[in-house]
Design a protein around this motif. Structure first.
Motif, PDB file in Angstrom:
ATOM      1  N   ASN A  70       0.669  -1.123   0.246  1.00 36.27           N
ATOM      2  CA  ASN A  70      -0.074  -0.422  -0.147  1.00 36.27           C
ATOM      3  C   ASN A  70       1.030   1.311  -0.002  1.00 36.27           C
ATOM      4  O   ASN A  70       1.911   1.323   0.720  1.00 36.27           O
ATOM      5  N   LYS A  71       0.806   1.990  -0.916  1.00 40.11           N
ATOM      6  CA  LYS A  71       1.699   3.469  -0.996  1.00 40.11           C
ATOM      7  C   LYS A  71       1.299   4.103  -0.526  1.00 40.11           C
ATOM      8  O   LYS A  71       2.345   5.294  -0.170  1.00 40.11           O
ATOM      9  N   GLN A  72       0.516   4.634   0.349  1.00 43.81           N
ATOM     10  CA  GLN A  72      -0.311   5.375   1.154  1.00 43.81           C
ATOM     11  C   GLN A  72       1.204   5.272   2.573  1.00 43.81           C
ATOM     12  O   GLN A  72       0.905   6.815   3.043  1.00 43.81           O
ATOM     13  N   VAL A  73       1.681   4.503   2.597  1.00 45.05           N
ATOM     14  CA  VAL A  73       2.993   4.005   4.015  1.00 45.05           C
ATOM     15  C   VAL A  73       3.252   5.174   3.772  1.00 45.05           C
ATOM     16  O   VAL A  73       4.851   4.819   4.092  1.00 45.05           O
ATOM     17  N   VAL A  74       3.981   4.764   2.239  1.00 45.73           N
ATOM     18  CA  VAL A  74       5.343   5.072   1.768  1.00 45.73           C
ATOM     19  C   VAL A  74       5.655   7.055   2.227  1.00 45.73           C
ATOM     20  O   VAL A  74       4.971   7.893   1.284  1.00 45.73           O
ATOM     21  N   GLY A  75       6.615   7.926   3.245  1.00 47.36           N
ATOM     22  CA  GLY A  75       6.228   9.090   3.397  1.00 47.36           C
ATOM     23  C   GLY A  75       7.464   9.526   3.296  1.00 47.36           C
ATOM     24  O   GLY A  75       9.030   8.626   2.744  1.00 47.36           O
ATOM     25  N   PHE A 458      -2.806  -8.219   4.248  1.00 49.53           N
ATOM     26  CA  PHE A 458      -2.854  -7.696   6.102  1.00 49.53           C
ATOM     27  C   PHE A 458      -2.875  -6.722   5.765  1.00 49.53           C
ATOM     28  O   PHE A 458      -2.075  -6.601   4.636  1.00 49.53           O
ATOM     29  N   LYS A 459      -2.455  -5.147   6.884  1.00 48.94           N
ATOM     30  CA  LYS A 459      -2.786  -3.848   6.495  1.00 48.94           C
ATOM     31  C   LYS A 459      -1.046  -3.912   7.406  1.00 48.94           C
ATOM     32  O   LYS A 459      -0.674  -4.374   7.291  1.00 48.94           O
ATOM     33  N   PRO A 460      -0.687  -2.859   6.297  1.00 52.95           N
ATOM     34  CA  PRO A 460       0.625  -1.856   6.650  1.00 52.95           C
ATOM     35  C   PRO A 460       0.632  -1.907   8.472  1.00 52.95           C
ATOM     36  O   PRO A 460      -0.209  -1.883   9.537  1.00 52.95           O
ATOM     37  N   ASP A 543      -3.483   5.994  11.994  1.00 50.84           N
ATOM     38  CA  ASP A 543      -4.263   6.757  11.998  1.00 50.84           C
ATOM     39  C   ASP A 543      -3.593   7.311  11.284  1.00 50.84           C
ATOM     40  O   ASP A 543      -4.569   8.975  10.437  1.00 50.84           O
ATOM     41  N   GLN A 544      -2.407   7.234  10.321  1.00 50.41           N
ATOM     42  CA  GLN A 544      -1.895   8.418   9.326  1.00 50.41           C
ATOM     43  C   GLN A 544      -2.779   8.082   7.804  1.00 50.41           C
ATOM     44  O   GLN A 544      -2.399   9.229   6.869  1.00 50.41           O
ATOM     45  N   THR A 545      -3.716   7.398   7.649  1.00 47.52           N
ATOM     46  CA  THR A 545      -3.990   7.007   6.605  1.00 47.52           C
ATOM     47  C   THR A 545      -5.072   6.513   6.419  1.00 47.52           C
ATOM     48  O   THR A 545      -5.981   7.009   7.753  1.00 47.52           O
ATOM     49  N   ASP A 546      -5.877   6.391   5.521  1.00 44.01           N
ATOM     50  CA  ASP A 546      -7.634   5.968   5.135  1.00 44.01           C
ATOM     51  C   ASP A 546      -6.995   4.535   5.275  1.00 44.01           C
ATOM     52  O   ASP A 546      -8.470   3.589   4.930  1.00 44.01           O
ATOM     53  N   LEU A 547      -6.312   3.606   5.871  1.00 47.77           N
ATOM     54  CA  LEU A 547      -6.795   1.860   6.002  1.00 47.77           C
ATOM     55  C   LEU A 547      -7.869   1.714   6.948  1.00 47.77           C
ATOM     56  O   LEU A 547      -7.851   2.648   7.995  1.00 47.77           O
TER      57      LEU A 547
END
Length: 547
Positions: A70-75, A458-460, A543-547
């Motif tokens: 999931n690319k949302q967790v690349v910051g 599974f989730k990040p 909590d920093q994503t919408d997952l």
């Protein structure tokens, strides 16, 4: 008044001349470059040393189809890198060998105008981006600096602190903090940090996907009813086994062993004829090395050849292993992690000859069915990639080598959220991914692959700060963002290039705080570290994503 950029360049030049810096980074990999950039942003002098000639590790070495989950967790700096990739491809002039629209049609995805980053790219463009980032921060990596691997020679310690590291040529580099950003973990090992190799047993950490995986090794596998003889003379055990097939028992499911997942080269190839170098039979080609491939191709059960020729821009590909016999050189790497430079060079050369020989074979050998040969013949090496190496990648895909054993060992429990790290310095998001580890002879007398595990869904999950620092008292000013503390199967999820960039940035942030406070890296105040990581746009939790 001196400009900030000139001041940075002067400081870096003085640091290199004195071979002294606040932070010494060993390894110009993706993690090493991210660490160096972050160190400069925090006002520290930094030296980047690399044992080879290639910057950027796998990110510039052919792994151009980004594995992350999931690319949302690349910051942080990692996301900046992929944003810069996107910016490089904005001009139409960048699309020389195919149009932008044709590429996205082939990729089977839209050119998402709203997305801020681009995740597929040519190796040479990744190299440009890294060089841009280093130049902007006054960082000039010092290449061909190989740590002295002789016992007691490469690292000078004062108690539990590294004072200096020594290269093969006798050059010493001193620093306040050190970051081992290599795929092999040489600095970590020579500093006396505890590490492990191979697969743990499932019982060691209460896992279910570690250790030997005979029953679960279903893909890439010789698919039923495909039965291929492992013997030099088919079906004749007295003739001996084909190369690198285990003559003994493969082991019991779940038991630990010394084996590590296979290496390969991530191949950048092209169909653009004007930009193509033909595949030639390599010097050192030995037909016996490809006999298993030929029998597999003749079996009538050969895998779809296009399965992992993932498209990247300009009519090129990131080609990964695919099928029962492919670019993974199964069982040829066991001596690599703890090997000296000569041993590693021999292993790398064997992988080069095997890989080039594999491609020549599937393109040309008369025992390969014509429809298979026809598919492979469309591909050649790109003239504009890895120019110094005839279009062939310069970075071996070291999927796994040494792994530190620290106060927190990331395990399957962390990946599946049964155990949650409270001191996150980044997020893992990929499935538990182990490539095969051995070939063996089954009870019916046919060859089988063993070790592949692909578990997703599974989730990040957060990665613990304690997993990137040694146990206190071993090396108190060292951080290890690649060969971190993780079990074999958990490392199979963590070992993605964007994650290494994230962890490299986090390591440099922690190193800077440890310098400022005169502390061991193990004593860095996590709340302070977390605040700075969040300020630098790192993603530390769901909590920093919408997952």
């Amino acid at each position: 008044m001196i400009s900030p950029l000139l001041a940075t360049a002067v400081a870096q030049s003085l640091a290199a001349e004195r071979r002294l810096a606040d932070i010494v980074v060993y390894g110009a990999t993706s993690a090493g470059i991210a660490a160096a950039v972050q160190a400069r942003r925090m006002g520290k002098t930094v030296l980047v040393l690399d044992p080879g000639t290639h910057i950027g590790g796998l990110t510039t070495g052919g792994l151009s189809w980004t594995d992350i989950g999931n690319k949302q967790v690349v910051g942080g700096i990692a996301r900046e890198f992929y944003q810069r990739i996107k910016a490089k491809y904005e001009p139409d002039s960048m699309w020389k060998w195919e149009s932008r629209s044709d590429y996205y049609t082939k990729k089977r995805s839209a050119n998402r105008q709203g997305e801020d980053a681009m995740w597929t790219f040519e190796p040479k463009i990744a190299s440009e981006v890294y060089r841009d980032m280093m130049r902007e921060h006054g960082i000039t990596p010092i290449m061909k600096q190989r740590l002295d691997l002789r016992s007691g020679s490469g690292v000078r310690m004062r108690g539990p602190w590294i004072e200096a590291i020594r290269m093969e040529d006798g050059t010493e580099y001193q620093g306040g903090m050190f970051i081992d950003a290599t795929y092999e973990g040489d600095l970590m090992a020579k500093a006396g940090v505890r590490y492990t190799l191979g697969r743990e047993s499932n019982t060691q950490y209460g896992e279910s996907l570690n250790g030997v995986q005979v029953a679960n090794a279903t893909n890439p596998q010789f698919p039923p009813p495909c039965k291929v003889s492992p013997y030099i003379k088919p079906d004749n055990p007295r003739s001996g086994l084909l190369p690198i097939i285990n003559p003994g028992d493969p082991g019991k499911d779940g038991d630990g062993d010394h084996r590590i997942q296979t290496y390969c080269f991530r191949l950048c190839m092209t169909t653009a004829k004007q930009n193509q170098i033909p595949v030639e039979k390599p010097l050192g080609y030995d037909p016996i090395d490809h006999e298993l491939l030929l029998r597999y191709a003749e079996s009538g059960h050969y895998h779809p050849p296009q399965s992992k020729w993932d498209p990247i821009p300009n009519a090129k590909t990131d080609t990964n292993n695919h099928g029962a016999v492919s670019t993974d050189y199964i069982g040829a790497n066991y001596l690599y992690p703890d090997g000296d430079y000569h041993a590693r060079e021999q292993i790398i050369e064997r992988h080069v000859i095997y890989t080039k020989g594999y491609l020549w074979t599937v393109q040309n050998h008369p025992r390969v069915p014509e429809q298979i040969r026809a598919y492979y013949r469309q591909w050649g090496w790109p003239k504009d990639e890895f120019v110094e190496n005839g279009g062939f990648p310069t970075q071996l895909y070291v999927r796994e080598a040494r792994r530190m054993v620290s106060a927190v060992v990331m395990s399957q429990h962390h990946v599946q959220a049964n155990d949650v790290a409270k001191d996150s310095v980044g997020m893992g998001a990929y499935g538990m991914d182990s490539h095969n580890q051995q070939r063996y002879v089954d009870k019916e007398g046919f060859v089988r692959n063993e070790g592949d595990v692909q578990v997703h869904g599974f989730k990040p999950y957060p990665i613990s700060y304690q997993s990137i620092v040694p146990t206190r008292g071993q090396a108190n000013n060292l951080l290890v963002p690649i060969c971190l503390s993780a079990t074999h199967i958990a490392f199979g999820s963590i070992r993605m290039e964007p994650v290494f960039m994230v962890l490299g940035q986090s390591a440099a942030t922690a190193a800077s705080f440890a310098l400022d406070s005169g502390q061991d890296v193990q004593a860095v105040n996590y709340n302070r570290l977390r605040d700075r990581l969040l300020a630098d746009k790192q993603i530390l939790g769901l909590d920093q994503t919408d997952l």
